[in-house]
Design a protein around this motif. Structure first.
Motif, PDB file in Angstrom:
ATOM      1  N   ILE A  13       0.306  -6.223  -2.818  1.00 53.50           N
ATOM      2  CA  ILE A  13      -0.171  -5.620  -4.061  1.00 53.50           C
ATOM      3  C   ILE A  13       0.995  -5.328  -5.003  1.00 53.50           C
ATOM      4  CG2 ILE A  13      -1.314  -3.601  -5.052  1.00 53.50           C
ATOM      5  CD1 ILE A  13      -3.023  -3.442  -2.548  1.00 53.50           C
ATOM      6  N   ASP A  14       2.038  -4.693  -4.460  1.00 54.18           N
ATOM      7  CA  ASP A  14       3.251  -4.381  -5.238  1.00 54.18           C
ATOM      8  C   ASP A  14       2.934  -3.633  -6.543  1.00 54.18           C
ATOM      9  OD1 ASP A  14       5.080  -5.461  -3.437  1.00 54.18           O
ATOM     10  OD2 ASP A  14       4.802  -7.477  -4.240  1.00 54.18           O
ATOM     11  N   ALA A  15       2.105  -2.614  -6.446  1.00 53.39           N
ATOM     12  CA  ALA A  15       1.757  -1.801  -7.619  1.00 53.39           C
ATOM     13  C   ALA A  15       2.566  -0.508  -7.599  1.00 53.39           C
ATOM     14  CB  ALA A  15       0.266  -1.478  -7.612  1.00 53.39           C
ATOM     15  N   PRO A  16       3.156  -0.124  -8.732  1.00 52.78           N
ATOM     16  CA  PRO A  16       3.919   1.130  -8.764  1.00 52.78           C
ATOM     17  C   PRO A  16       2.983   2.336  -8.672  1.00 52.78           C
ATOM     18  CG  PRO A  16       3.722   0.246 -10.972  1.00 52.78           C
ATOM     19  CD  PRO A  16       3.141  -0.792 -10.038  1.00 52.78           C
ATOM     20  N   PHE A  17       3.436   3.359  -7.970  1.00 56.92           N
ATOM     21  CA  PHE A  17       2.698   4.614  -7.867  1.00 56.92           C
ATOM     22  C   PHE A  17       3.664   5.718  -8.276  1.00 56.92           C
ATOM     23  CE2 PHE A  17       0.747   8.287  -5.901  1.00 56.92           C
ATOM     24  CZ  PHE A  17      -0.607   8.065  -6.041  1.00 56.92           C
ATOM     25  N   ARG A  18       3.632   6.069  -9.544  1.00 57.76           N
ATOM     26  CA  ARG A  18       4.590   7.020 -10.117  1.00 57.76           C
ATOM     27  C   ARG A  18       3.879   8.310 -10.505  1.00 57.76           C
ATOM     28  NH1 ARG A  18       9.536   6.692 -14.193  1.00 57.76           N
ATOM     29  NH2 ARG A  18       9.239   8.630 -15.352  1.00 57.76           N
ATOM     30  N   LEU A  41     -11.031   3.696   2.930  1.00 52.11           N
ATOM     31  CA  LEU A  41      -9.939   3.066   2.205  1.00 52.11           C
ATOM     32  C   LEU A  41      -8.601   3.617   2.694  1.00 52.11           C
ATOM     33  CD1 LEU A  41      -9.326   1.039  -0.055  1.00 52.11           C
ATOM     34  CD2 LEU A  41      -9.332   2.962  -1.664  1.00 52.11           C
ATOM     35  N   ASN A  42      -7.729   2.727   3.092  1.00 55.67           N
ATOM     36  CA  ASN A  42      -6.410   3.099   3.603  1.00 55.67           C
ATOM     37  C   ASN A  42      -5.334   2.401   2.776  1.00 55.67           C
ATOM     38  OD1 ASN A  42      -4.401   4.165   5.363  1.00 55.67           O
ATOM     39  ND2 ASN A  42      -4.356   2.201   6.441  1.00 55.67           N
ATOM     40  N   ILE A  43      -4.413   3.165   2.223  1.00 59.85           N
ATOM     41  CA  ILE A  43      -3.365   2.628   1.358  1.00 59.85           C
ATOM     42  C   ILE A  43      -2.017   2.764   2.048  1.00 59.85           C
ATOM     43  CG2 ILE A  43      -2.166   2.917  -0.848  1.00 59.85           C
ATOM     44  CD1 ILE A  43      -4.789   3.930  -2.007  1.00 59.85           C
ATOM     45  N   LYS A  44      -1.241   1.692   2.046  1.00 57.77           N
ATOM     46  CA  LYS A  44       0.102   1.727   2.633  1.00 57.77           C
ATOM     47  C   LYS A  44       1.139   1.520   1.534  1.00 57.77           C
ATOM     48  CE  LYS A  44      -1.176   0.155   7.259  1.00 57.77           C
ATOM     49  NZ  LYS A  44      -0.940  -0.856   8.331  1.00 57.77           N
ATOM     50  N   THR A  45       2.202   2.301   1.623  1.00 62.82           N
ATOM     51  CA  THR A  45       3.261   2.228   0.625  1.00 62.82           C
ATOM     52  C   THR A  45       4.579   1.837   1.275  1.00 62.82           C
ATOM     53  OG1 THR A  45       3.880   4.558   0.873  1.00 62.82           O
ATOM     54  CG2 THR A  45       2.138   4.029  -0.714  1.00 62.82           C
ATOM     55  N   GLU A  46       5.534   1.495   0.431  1.00 58.13           N
ATOM     56  CA  GLU A  46       6.863   1.114   0.921  1.00 58.13           C
ATOM     57  C   GLU A  46       7.925   1.746   0.018  1.00 58.13           C
ATOM     58  OE1 GLU A  46       8.978  -2.980   0.575  1.00 58.13           O
ATOM     59  OE2 GLU A  46       7.889  -2.981   2.483  1.00 58.13           O
ATOM     60  N   THR A  81       6.778   5.413  -5.716  1.00 56.84           N
ATOM     61  CA  THR A  81       6.735   4.545  -4.555  1.00 56.84           C
ATOM     62  C   THR A  81       5.977   3.272  -4.947  1.00 56.84           C
ATOM     63  OG1 THR A  81       6.186   4.442  -2.188  1.00 56.84           O
ATOM     64  CG2 THR A  81       4.586   5.500  -3.645  1.00 56.84           C
ATOM     65  N   THR A  82       5.857   2.338  -4.015  1.00 55.91           N
ATOM     66  CA  THR A  82       5.181   1.063  -4.282  1.00 55.91           C
ATOM     67  C   THR A  82       4.021   0.886  -3.312  1.00 55.91           C
ATOM     68  OG1 THR A  82       7.240   0.052  -5.045  1.00 55.91           O
ATOM     69  CG2 THR A  82       5.454  -1.435  -4.448  1.00 55.91           C
ATOM     70  N   ILE A  83       2.829   0.683  -3.842  1.00 58.73           N
ATOM     71  CA  ILE A  83       1.671   0.375  -3.005  1.00 58.73           C
ATOM     72  C   ILE A  83       1.768  -1.078  -2.564  1.00 58.73           C
ATOM     73  CG2 ILE A  83      -0.838   0.170  -2.925  1.00 58.73           C
ATOM     74  CD1 ILE A  83      -0.997   2.398  -4.974  1.00 58.73           C
ATOM     75  N   ILE A 126      12.327   9.606  -0.805  1.00 60.79           N
ATOM     76  CA  ILE A 126      11.198  10.374  -0.292  1.00 60.79           C
ATOM     77  C   ILE A 126      10.357   9.501   0.638  1.00 60.79           C
ATOM     78  CG2 ILE A 126      11.038  11.948  -2.260  1.00 60.79           C
ATOM     79  CD1 ILE A 126       8.689  10.195  -3.267  1.00 60.79           C
ATOM     80  N   ASN A 127       9.595  10.164   1.497  1.00 62.79           N
ATOM     81  CA  ASN A 127       8.592   9.518   2.325  1.00 62.79           C
ATOM     82  C   ASN A 127       7.214   9.914   1.826  1.00 62.79           C
ATOM     83  OD1 ASN A 127      10.462   8.334   4.141  1.00 62.79           O
ATOM     84  ND2 ASN A 127      10.618  10.268   5.248  1.00 62.79           N
TER      85      ASN A 127
END
Length: 235
Positions: free
Chosen positions: A84-89, A24-29, A65-67, A7-8
């Motif tokens: 940061i490498d925080a999971p976003f589930r 606040l702007n959050i980028k994921t990978e 995804t991963t923040i 997914i994107n």
């Protein structure tokens, strides 16, 4: 049916943050989604080449995804946090309903069809809904016409256009060390995500136990992997 696909994450918006946090702007990978759907379908052939159906069922699964980074302003001063490498589930659980049509034709043992459907899933664990348009063209061979095998087999492709808008409380998410920040206690998120790949390939078969009972199975492969099995009762 079981589906695994990329997914994107198009956007993550946060509300309910303290007044001293701005822009606040959050980028994921990366992004991944897995789901299982159990459905019941009723259909009718209104013409020899035209079928209509209604479908309903239960969806269970998750997207993750991963923040990677966050930027914005804290007390008016710019902040930029990397690595940061925080999971976003997000756990996905809900009820699915929709309708579709099949247009089919053939010549001797050769057949072709196109299946198109629209479904909506109302989520229960978090707020939001999933809208899905699925179109699946297939071509195949009917072995039962010239042999004793009550078997049909086919290959095909599947197009999916799925839009997901999901929302909930940030404190309910597994965010690792970010979950310890008090400023997130009252925050809410809104996530918009879509599929990384719209197309995948299909191969399937149908075995006819009797004219009234048919077992169907299909495998999807490529960027989207899927498997389904269904038992048809016809009268």
């Amino acid at each position: 049916m079981n589906v695994s696909q990329g997914i994107n994450v198009n956007s993550i918006a946060l509300t309910g943050l303290p007044s001293f946090v701005k822009d606040l702007n959050i980028k994921t990978e990366g992004g991944y989604q897995e789901s299982e759907v159990l459905t019941l379908k009723a259909d009718v052939w209104v013409l020899p080449f035209l079928n209509f159906y209604a479908i309903g069922g239960k969806l269970n699964g998750y997207s993750e995804t991963t923040i990677k980074s966050a930027s914005g302003k804290l007390f008016g001063l710019p902040i930029d946090i990397d690595n940061i490498d925080a999971p976003f589930r997000l756990d996905l659980d809900g009820y699915t309903y929709g309708a579709g049509t099949v247009i089919a034709g053939g010549y001797e043992s050769f057949f072709a069809l196109v299946d198109a459907s629209y479904t909506k899933t109302n989520l229960t664990v978090i707020d939001g809904e999933i809208d899905s348009i699925v179109v699946s063209p297939r071509i195949g061979w009917d072995f039962s016409r010239n042999t004793d095998w009550p078997l049909r087999a086919w290959v095909g492709a599947q197009y999916q256009n799925i839009e997901q808008t999901l929302s909930g409380n940030v404190k309910d998410l597994p965010l690792g060390s970010l979950g310890d920040l008090a400023l997130l206690d009252d925050a809410r998120f809104t996530v918009n995500q879509s599929l990384a790949n719209n197309w995948n390939s299909l191969v399937g078969a149908q075995y006819e136990f009797t004219p009234n009972w048919v077992l169907i199975s299909e495998l999807g492969f490529g960027q989207r992997k899927s498997f389904f099995i269904t038992l048809d009762a016809r009268f």
